[in-house]
Scaffold this motif. Structure first.
Motif, PDB file in Angstrom:
ATOM      1  N   ASP A   1      33.652  37.815  53.057  1.00 53.18           N
ATOM      2  CA  ASP A   1      33.382  39.106  53.701  1.00 53.18           C
ATOM      3  C   ASP A   1      33.691  40.256  52.753  1.00 53.18           C
ATOM      4  OD1 ASP A   1      32.864  38.190  56.554  1.00 53.18           O
ATOM      5  OD2 ASP A   1      34.848  37.326  56.195  1.00 53.18           O
ATOM      6  N   VAL A   2      34.804  40.110  52.022  1.00 56.58           N
ATOM      7  CA  VAL A   2      35.244  41.138  51.080  1.00 56.58           C
ATOM      8  C   VAL A   2      35.656  40.465  49.778  1.00 56.58           C
ATOM      9  CG1 VAL A   2      36.970  42.928  50.587  1.00 56.58           C
ATOM     10  CG2 VAL A   2      36.055  42.685  52.910  1.00 56.58           C
ATOM     11  N   VAL A   3      35.203  41.012  48.664  1.00 56.37           N
ATOM     12  CA  VAL A   3      35.683  40.600  47.344  1.00 56.37           C
ATOM     13  C   VAL A   3      36.313  41.820  46.694  1.00 56.37           C
ATOM     14  CG1 VAL A   3      35.062  39.777  45.045  1.00 56.37           C
ATOM     15  CG2 VAL A   3      33.973  38.774  47.059  1.00 56.37           C
ATOM     16  N   MET A   4      37.466  41.622  46.065  1.00 54.46           N
ATOM     17  CA  MET A   4      38.147  42.718  45.376  1.00 54.46           C
ATOM     18  C   MET A   4      38.331  42.358  43.911  1.00 54.46           C
ATOM     19  SD  MET A   4      41.771  44.600  46.360  1.00 54.46           S
ATOM     20  CE  MET A   4      41.105  45.611  47.687  1.00 54.46           C
ATOM     21  N   GLU A   5      37.794  43.202  43.028  1.00 53.58           N
ATOM     22  CA  GLU A   5      37.886  42.990  41.577  1.00 53.58           C
ATOM     23  C   GLU A   5      39.133  43.676  41.052  1.00 53.58           C
ATOM     24  OE1 GLU A   5      38.219  44.281  37.847  1.00 53.58           O
ATOM     25  OE2 GLU A   5      37.062  45.749  39.016  1.00 53.58           O
ATOM     26  N   LEU A   6      40.021  42.908  40.402  1.00 58.66           N
ATOM     27  CA  LEU A   6      41.319  43.413  39.974  1.00 58.66           C
ATOM     28  C   LEU A   6      41.640  43.006  38.543  1.00 58.66           C
ATOM     29  CD1 LEU A   6      43.020  42.318  43.291  1.00 58.66           C
ATOM     30  CD2 LEU A   6      42.522  44.683  42.660  1.00 58.66           C
ATOM     31  N   THR A   7      40.613  42.710  37.766  1.00 58.53           N
ATOM     32  CA  THR A   7      40.828  42.132  36.444  1.00 58.53           C
ATOM     33  C   THR A   7      40.704  43.120  35.300  1.00 58.53           C
ATOM     34  OG1 THR A   7      38.497  41.585  36.127  1.00 58.53           O
ATOM     35  CG2 THR A   7      39.852  39.965  37.287  1.00 58.53           C
ATOM     36  N   GLY A   8      39.864  44.141  35.475  1.00 56.44           N
ATOM     37  CA  GLY A   8      39.544  45.018  34.352  1.00 56.44           C
ATOM     38  C   GLY A   8      38.565  44.392  33.385  1.00 56.44           C
ATOM     39  N   VAL A   9      37.986  43.257  33.749  1.00 52.07           N
ATOM     40  CA  VAL A   9      37.004  42.559  32.899  1.00 52.07           C
ATOM     41  C   VAL A   9      35.607  42.876  33.429  1.00 52.07           C
ATOM     42  CG1 VAL A   9      36.196  40.316  32.092  1.00 52.07           C
ATOM     43  CG2 VAL A   9      38.653  40.725  32.407  1.00 52.07           C
ATOM     44  N   PRO A  10      34.739  43.507  32.630  1.00 50.90           N
ATOM     45  CA  PRO A  10      33.413  43.881  33.129  1.00 50.90           C
ATOM     46  C   PRO A  10      32.612  42.716  33.699  1.00 50.90           C
ATOM     47  CG  PRO A  10      33.869  45.035  31.084  1.00 50.90           C
ATOM     48  CD  PRO A  10      34.984  44.052  31.275  1.00 50.90           C
ATOM     49  N   ALA A  11      32.743  41.529  33.100  1.00 47.88           N
ATOM     50  CA  ALA A  11      31.989  40.379  33.595  1.00 47.88           C
ATOM     51  C   ALA A  11      32.369  40.021  35.029  1.00 47.88           C
ATOM     52  CB  ALA A  11      32.211  39.175  32.676  1.00 47.88           C
ATOM     53  N   ALA A  12      33.603  40.324  35.424  1.00 47.00           N
ATOM     54  CA  ALA A  12      34.024  40.038  36.794  1.00 47.00           C
ATOM     55  C   ALA A  12      33.218  40.875  37.783  1.00 47.00           C
ATOM     56  CB  ALA A  12      35.512  40.313  36.956  1.00 47.00           C
TER      57      ALA A  12
END
Length: 361
Positions: free
Chosen positions: A250-261
């Protein structure tokens, strides 16, 4: 009295400077730093990736004690009485309440928010960042007393990692029984796991470092996906679908600082899912992206930069309510004396250390 700052004269190079501790103006506070952390955003600047910040006093995740109070300061921004010696944390940005963003109510987008952030130390009041013995809290910076049951080590991350993800989930309107995928299990990811779990979500965490994945379980992760085992976007997306009855999160949160993520995130979502991106903050770091898939899945992208400042108070209450439930004190895996701050930055940048903390008190 004098205090010291660690001044980044250029990326990857620090010098120590000494200045008189200023008298706070009306509405301001002088904070004596007790503990300050190395955050991922500092590492972007340290490596030279920030578009404009190439010098300055770094540091913004911190806890300190009140050294002196400016005229008129008798309470924090929640109305709690504040005195010299009290432990407090502060938002690392200001809220002017006069710019077009503030007038709209978007305090987190204040156009003057980082006016005093990372300035050269020779410019008064000198103590512009928390990689120093002291920190100057300007009149328009929200600050709050730390609850007595919250230890320094837990409170030091409240004004960035915890407040940021708390605000991000509220922006995404995370609901009970929804499924969340967290890309990354660093400081942001661990805090996000705890917040999502307390909101009643099912939590899936993706990372490639075994120690982080193990820690994620302690912070509420129901499932983990090891990038060493699931080594392609397709494999990770299939793993998420398997865990969500073929639907996606339902929700994805990007927390890596990696553009590919970022480009991977839409593959992990269900139709109509919400994608919160927090980690990627350096402009010019590009990646291939599939806009057609975004459209066909009707994904909503929610970028989050900073937070409305009262979320810092919410975060402190969250810590107070859950400090015995999750191992917040174990999130920081290395401690350094102030004199060894460059080592802390270098080892964090090389990923020898996950979350470094500088101890001054």
């Amino acid at each position: 009295m004098k205090g010291k700052v660690s001044y980044m004269v250029e990326p990857m190079k620090l010098e120590f400077r000494e200045y008189d501790i200023p008298k706070p103006e009306a509405g301001a506070v002088i904070l004596k730093i007790v503990r300050t952390n190395v955050c991922g955003s500092e590492l972007h600047i340290w490596r030279g990736h920030h578009p404009t910040k190439k010098t300055g006093v770094l540091g913004h995740e911190m806890i300190g004690v009140v050294e002196s109070l400016g005229e008129g300061v008798t309470t924090d921004y929640a109305g709690q009485p504040v005195r010299v010696g009290d432990r407090i944390v502060t938002a690392y940005f200001q809220t002017c309440r006069k710019c077009s963003a503030c007038v709209r109510g978007d305090f987190y987008l204040c156009e003057r928010g980082i006016e005093f952030w990372n300035k050269p130390p020779e410019e008064a009041p000198h103590f512009h960042g928390s990689f120093a013995t002291h920190y100057y809290i300007h009149p328009n910076q929200y600050f709050y007393k730390v609850p007595d049951n919250v230890p320094d080590v837990a409170a030091a991350s409240a004004n960035c990692a915890l407040s940021q993800v708390y605000f991000g989930f509220d922006k995404a309107v995370l609901s009970y029984a929804e499924t969340v995928v967290l890309q990354g299990a660093g400081g942001l990811g661990l805090n996000a796991a705890a917040v999502a779990k307390e909101k009643g979500a099912r939590v899936i965490v993706i990372d490639g470092i075994a120690s982080r994945l193990e820690m994620a379980k302690k912070f509420g992760a129901d499932h983990i996906i090891d990038m060493n085992e699931y080594d392609t976007v397709e494999k990770r997306a299939e793993a998420v679908r398997f865990l969500t009855n073929g639907q996606g999160a339902d929700v994805v949160m990007e927390l890596t600082g990696v553009p590919a993520a970022f480009s991977e995130g839409i593959h992990l979502l269900r139709l109509g899912g919400r994608y919160v991106t927090i980690g990627n903050i350096s402009p010019g770091q590009l990646v291939e992206f599939d806009p057609g898939l975004l459209t066909r899945k009707s994904v909503t992208i929610i970028p989050v930069m900073r937070y409305n400042p009262w979320y810092l108070h919410k975060s402190l209450q969250f810590l107070s309510d859950n400090v015995e439930k999750y191992p917040f004190s174990d999130m920081l895996d290395a401690e350094y004396a102030f004199e060894h701050i460059q080592e802390a930055l270098d080892k964090s940048a090389s990923r020898e250390v996950t979350r470094a903390s500088i101890i001054l008190g």
